[in-house]
Motif scaffolding. Structure first.
Motif, PDB file in Angstrom:
ATOM      1  N   GLY A  42       0.933  -1.303   0.021  1.00 48.62           N
ATOM      2  CA  GLY A  42      -0.300  -0.045   0.116  1.00 48.62           C
ATOM      3  C   GLY A  42       0.948   1.270   0.045  1.00 48.62           C
ATOM      4  O   GLY A  42       0.187   2.495  -0.060  1.00 48.62           O
ATOM      5  N   THR A  43       2.088   1.083   0.125  1.00 48.35           N
ATOM      6  CA  THR A  43       3.097   2.512  -0.127  1.00 48.35           C
ATOM      7  C   THR A  43       2.995   2.689  -1.818  1.00 48.35           C
ATOM      8  O   THR A  43       2.540   2.095  -2.572  1.00 48.35           O
ATOM      9  CB  THR A  43       4.502   2.206   0.411  1.00 48.35           C
ATOM     10  OG1 THR A  43       5.214   1.252  -0.279  1.00 48.35           O
ATOM     11  CG2 THR A  43       4.318   1.988   1.897  1.00 48.35           C
ATOM     12  N   ILE A  44       3.698   3.776  -1.933  1.00 50.64           N
ATOM     13  CA  ILE A  44       3.840   4.335  -3.464  1.00 50.64           C
ATOM     14  C   ILE A  44       5.155   4.602  -3.605  1.00 50.64           C
ATOM     15  O   ILE A  44       6.066   4.620  -2.882  1.00 50.64           O
ATOM     16  CB  ILE A  44       2.934   5.408  -3.720  1.00 50.64           C
ATOM     17  CG1 ILE A  44       3.355   6.690  -2.759  1.00 50.64           C
ATOM     18  CG2 ILE A  44       1.225   5.240  -3.406  1.00 50.64           C
ATOM     19  CD1 ILE A  44       2.632   7.930  -3.229  1.00 50.64           C
ATOM     20  N   PHE A  45       5.472   4.724  -5.017  1.00 51.43           N
ATOM     21  CA  PHE A  45       6.798   5.209  -5.625  1.00 51.43           C
ATOM     22  C   PHE A  45       6.412   6.743  -5.537  1.00 51.43           C
ATOM     23  O   PHE A  45       5.655   6.997  -6.883  1.00 51.43           O
ATOM     24  CB  PHE A  45       7.026   4.709  -6.831  1.00 51.43           C
ATOM     25  CG  PHE A  45       7.756   3.350  -6.774  1.00 51.43           C
ATOM     26  CD1 PHE A  45       9.283   3.378  -6.496  1.00 51.43           C
ATOM     27  CD2 PHE A  45       7.209   2.086  -6.799  1.00 51.43           C
ATOM     28  CE1 PHE A  45      10.053   2.128  -6.387  1.00 51.43           C
ATOM     29  CE2 PHE A  45       7.889   1.057  -6.752  1.00 51.43           C
ATOM     30  CZ  PHE A  45       9.216   0.954  -6.438  1.00 51.43           C
ATOM     31  N   HIS A  46       6.832   7.321  -4.734  1.00 51.43           N
ATOM     32  CA  HIS A  46       6.421   8.897  -4.761  1.00 51.43           C
ATOM     33  C   HIS A  46       7.234   9.743  -5.466  1.00 51.43           C
ATOM     34  O   HIS A  46       7.055  11.009  -5.403  1.00 51.43           O
ATOM     35  CB  HIS A  46       6.131   9.355  -3.004  1.00 51.43           C
ATOM     36  CG  HIS A  46       7.540   9.381  -2.353  1.00 51.43           C
ATOM     37  ND1 HIS A  46       8.009   8.161  -1.919  1.00 51.43           N
ATOM     38  CD2 HIS A  46       8.580  10.126  -2.112  1.00 51.43           C
ATOM     39  CE1 HIS A  46       9.364   8.644  -1.393  1.00 51.43           C
ATOM     40  NE2 HIS A  46       9.508   9.744  -1.515  1.00 51.43           N
ATOM     41  N   ASP A  60       2.047   6.531   1.707  1.00 54.17           N
ATOM     42  CA  ASP A  60       0.722   5.987   1.336  1.00 54.17           C
ATOM     43  C   ASP A  60       0.348   6.888   0.110  1.00 54.17           C
ATOM     44  O   ASP A  60       1.217   8.082  -0.251  1.00 54.17           O
ATOM     45  CB  ASP A  60      -0.064   5.955   2.366  1.00 54.17           C
ATOM     46  CG  ASP A  60      -0.594   7.324   3.056  1.00 54.17           C
ATOM     47  OD1 ASP A  60      -0.415   8.202   2.462  1.00 54.17           O
ATOM     48  OD2 ASP A  60      -1.306   7.278   4.209  1.00 54.17           O
ATOM     49  N   SER A  61      -0.739   6.567  -0.549  1.00 64.59           N
ATOM     50  CA  SER A  61      -1.296   7.509  -1.660  1.00 64.59           C
ATOM     51  C   SER A  61      -1.664   8.859  -1.252  1.00 64.59           C
ATOM     52  O   SER A  61      -1.703   9.691  -2.418  1.00 64.59           O
ATOM     53  CB  SER A  61      -2.456   6.717  -2.300  1.00 64.59           C
ATOM     54  OG  SER A  61      -3.292   6.586  -1.292  1.00 64.59           O
ATOM     55  N   GLN A  62      -1.562   9.129  -0.192  1.00 68.19           N
ATOM     56  CA  GLN A  62      -2.184  10.568   0.396  1.00 68.19           C
ATOM     57  C   GLN A  62      -0.869  11.241   0.751  1.00 68.19           C
ATOM     58  O   GLN A  62      -0.729  12.528   1.186  1.00 68.19           O
ATOM     59  CB  GLN A  62      -3.085  10.574   1.600  1.00 68.19           C
ATOM     60  CG  GLN A  62      -4.357   9.899   1.080  1.00 68.19           C
ATOM     61  CD  GLN A  62      -5.065  10.528   0.028  1.00 68.19           C
ATOM     62  OE1 GLN A  62      -5.224  11.644  -0.043  1.00 68.19           O
ATOM     63  NE2 GLN A  62      -5.398   9.645  -0.986  1.00 68.19           N
ATOM     64  N   MET A  63       0.100  10.556   0.412  1.00 72.04           N
ATOM     65  CA  MET A  63       1.651  11.325   0.651  1.00 72.04           C
ATOM     66  C   MET A  63       2.079  11.383   1.999  1.00 72.04           C
ATOM     67  O   MET A  63       2.786  12.314   2.480  1.00 72.04           O
ATOM     68  CB  MET A  63       1.939  12.543  -0.162  1.00 72.04           C
ATOM     69  CG  MET A  63       1.800  12.588  -1.514  1.00 72.04           C
ATOM     70  SD  MET A  63       3.433  11.535  -2.258  1.00 72.04           S
ATOM     71  CE  MET A  63       4.522  12.749  -2.062  1.00 72.04           C
ATOM     72  N   ARG A  64       1.486  10.650   2.846  1.00 71.89           N
ATOM     73  CA  ARG A  64       1.644  10.466   4.654  1.00 71.89           C
ATOM     74  C   ARG A  64       2.720   9.394   4.545  1.00 71.89           C
ATOM     75  O   ARG A  64       2.717   8.374   4.341  1.00 71.89           O
ATOM     76  CB  ARG A  64       0.267  10.198   5.149  1.00 71.89           C
ATOM     77  CG  ARG A  64      -0.618  11.165   5.122  1.00 71.89           C
ATOM     78  CD  ARG A  64      -1.764  11.027   6.111  1.00 71.89           C
ATOM     79  NE  ARG A  64      -2.392   9.514   5.231  1.00 71.89           N
ATOM     80  CZ  ARG A  64      -3.777   9.343   4.830  1.00 71.89           C
ATOM     81  NH1 ARG A  64      -4.605  10.390   4.898  1.00 71.89           N
ATOM     82  NH2 ARG A  64      -4.326   8.217   4.366  1.00 71.89           N
ATOM     83  N   GLU A  65       3.780   9.977   5.426  1.00 73.49           N
ATOM     84  CA  GLU A  65       4.798   9.291   5.633  1.00 73.49           C
ATOM     85  C   GLU A  65       4.378   8.198   6.802  1.00 73.49           C
ATOM     86  O   GLU A  65       3.558   8.376   7.652  1.00 73.49           O
ATOM     87  CB  GLU A  65       6.050   9.791   6.488  1.00 73.49           C
ATOM     88  CG  GLU A  65       6.832  10.419   5.149  1.00 73.49           C
ATOM     89  CD  GLU A  65       8.319  10.846   5.617  1.00 73.49           C
ATOM     90  OE1 GLU A  65       9.069   9.949   6.171  1.00 73.49           O
ATOM     91  OE2 GLU A  65       8.513  12.067   5.605  1.00 73.49           O
ATOM     92  N   HIS A 151       6.292  18.607  -2.007  1.00 70.08           N
ATOM     93  CA  HIS A 151       6.979  17.228  -2.563  1.00 70.08           C
ATOM     94  C   HIS A 151       7.180  17.834  -4.394  1.00 70.08           C
ATOM     95  O   HIS A 151       6.091  18.044  -4.831  1.00 70.08           O
ATOM     96  CB  HIS A 151       6.282  15.991  -2.673  1.00 70.08           C
ATOM     97  CG  HIS A 151       6.327  15.408  -0.970  1.00 70.08           C
ATOM     98  ND1 HIS A 151       7.498  14.943  -0.545  1.00 70.08           N
ATOM     99  CD2 HIS A 151       5.385  15.600  -0.105  1.00 70.08           C
ATOM    100  CE1 HIS A 151       7.009  14.875   1.001  1.00 70.08           C
ATOM    101  NE2 HIS A 151       5.800  15.326   1.311  1.00 70.08           N
ATOM    102  N   GLN A 152       8.109  17.350  -4.825  1.00 71.82           N
ATOM    103  CA  GLN A 152       8.266  17.559  -6.293  1.00 71.82           C
ATOM    104  C   GLN A 152       8.552  16.123  -6.769  1.00 71.82           C
ATOM    105  O   GLN A 152       8.749  15.145  -6.278  1.00 71.82           O
ATOM    106  CB  GLN A 152       9.364  18.539  -6.472  1.00 71.82           C
ATOM    107  CG  GLN A 152       9.131  19.947  -6.179  1.00 71.82           C
ATOM    108  CD  GLN A 152      10.299  20.794  -6.421  1.00 71.82           C
ATOM    109  OE1 GLN A 152      11.270  20.344  -6.485  1.00 71.82           O
ATOM    110  NE2 GLN A 152      10.145  21.956  -6.257  1.00 71.82           N
ATOM    111  N   ASP A 153       8.519  16.094  -8.289  1.00 68.85           N
ATOM    112  CA  ASP A 153       8.483  14.984  -8.904  1.00 68.85           C
ATOM    113  C   ASP A 153       7.725  13.671  -8.568  1.00 68.85           C
ATOM    114  O   ASP A 153       8.230  12.544  -8.612  1.00 68.85           O
ATOM    115  CB  ASP A 153       9.860  14.590  -8.703  1.00 68.85           C
ATOM    116  CG  ASP A 153      10.899  15.641  -9.398  1.00 68.85           C
ATOM    117  OD1 ASP A 153      10.914  16.180 -10.554  1.00 68.85           O
ATOM    118  OD2 ASP A 153      11.974  15.855  -8.352  1.00 68.85           O
TER     119      ASP A 153
END
Length: 169
Positions: A42-46, A60-65, A151-153
């Motif tokens: 459930g983590t992402i390539f952010h 996670d998909s909401q950019m929460r660490e 966050h960028q990229d």
């Protein structure tokens, strides 16, 4: 004894990685701890930077660490280079701050290699290599990116890690 292997099931396809246990024993132990705890599910390539790397494993998909364990000692002085298809630990400016996040080099990144035991020279610890699924990594790298908060990229379309599991030979 064969090196441990982990299959990352991602929304861009499966990636099989071989881990370099003799070269980076503490880093591999740390990574496998997260795999065994199903932390990466459930983590992402952010973070995706074309011509550089794809990074994931901590948000996670909401950019929460996600909460992590204590950092692992940097083992970048192991002689293994940051070349295309290798896995390395992500970290802050503190060379010994890596926890769960990792990246896959999409090109040879010699400037990330160990040069000396000082703040500027530690480099990034390579602890594995993609052995199948480099096409999935290439598909990630070609994704359109955007900014998300500070966050960028960040990939415009979420790239998920569905699961990360050990694979027996």
């Amino acid at each position: 004894m064969a090196n441990p292997k982990v299959r990352l099931e991602t929304s861009k396809g499966d990636i099989l990685v071989e881990l370099f246990e003799s070269e980076a024993p503490e880093t591999v132990k740390n990574f496998l701890r997260y795999v065994d705890e199903e932390f990466y599910d459930g983590t992402i390539f952010h973070r995706v930077i074309k011509g550089f790397m794809v990074q994931g494993g901590g948000m996670d998909s909401q950019m929460r660490e996600r909460d992590t364990h204590e950092p692992v000692k940097n083992e970048a002085n192991n002689g293994v280079k940051n070349t295309r298809g290798t896995l390395a630990m992500a970290r802050t400016m503190d060379p010994h701050s890596a926890t769960a996040q990792f990246f896959i080099n999409t090109v040879d990144n010699g400037f990330l290699n160990f040069k000396g035991e000082n703040t500027q020279g530690w480099g990034y610890c390579v602890f594995g290599q993609v052995v199948e699924g480099i096409d999935a990594v290439d598909a990630m790298e070609s994704e359109r990116t955007r900014s998300f908060g500070y966050h960028q990229d960040v990939p415009a379309d979420t790239i998920s890690i569905i699961s990360a599991r050990r694979v027996e030979d």
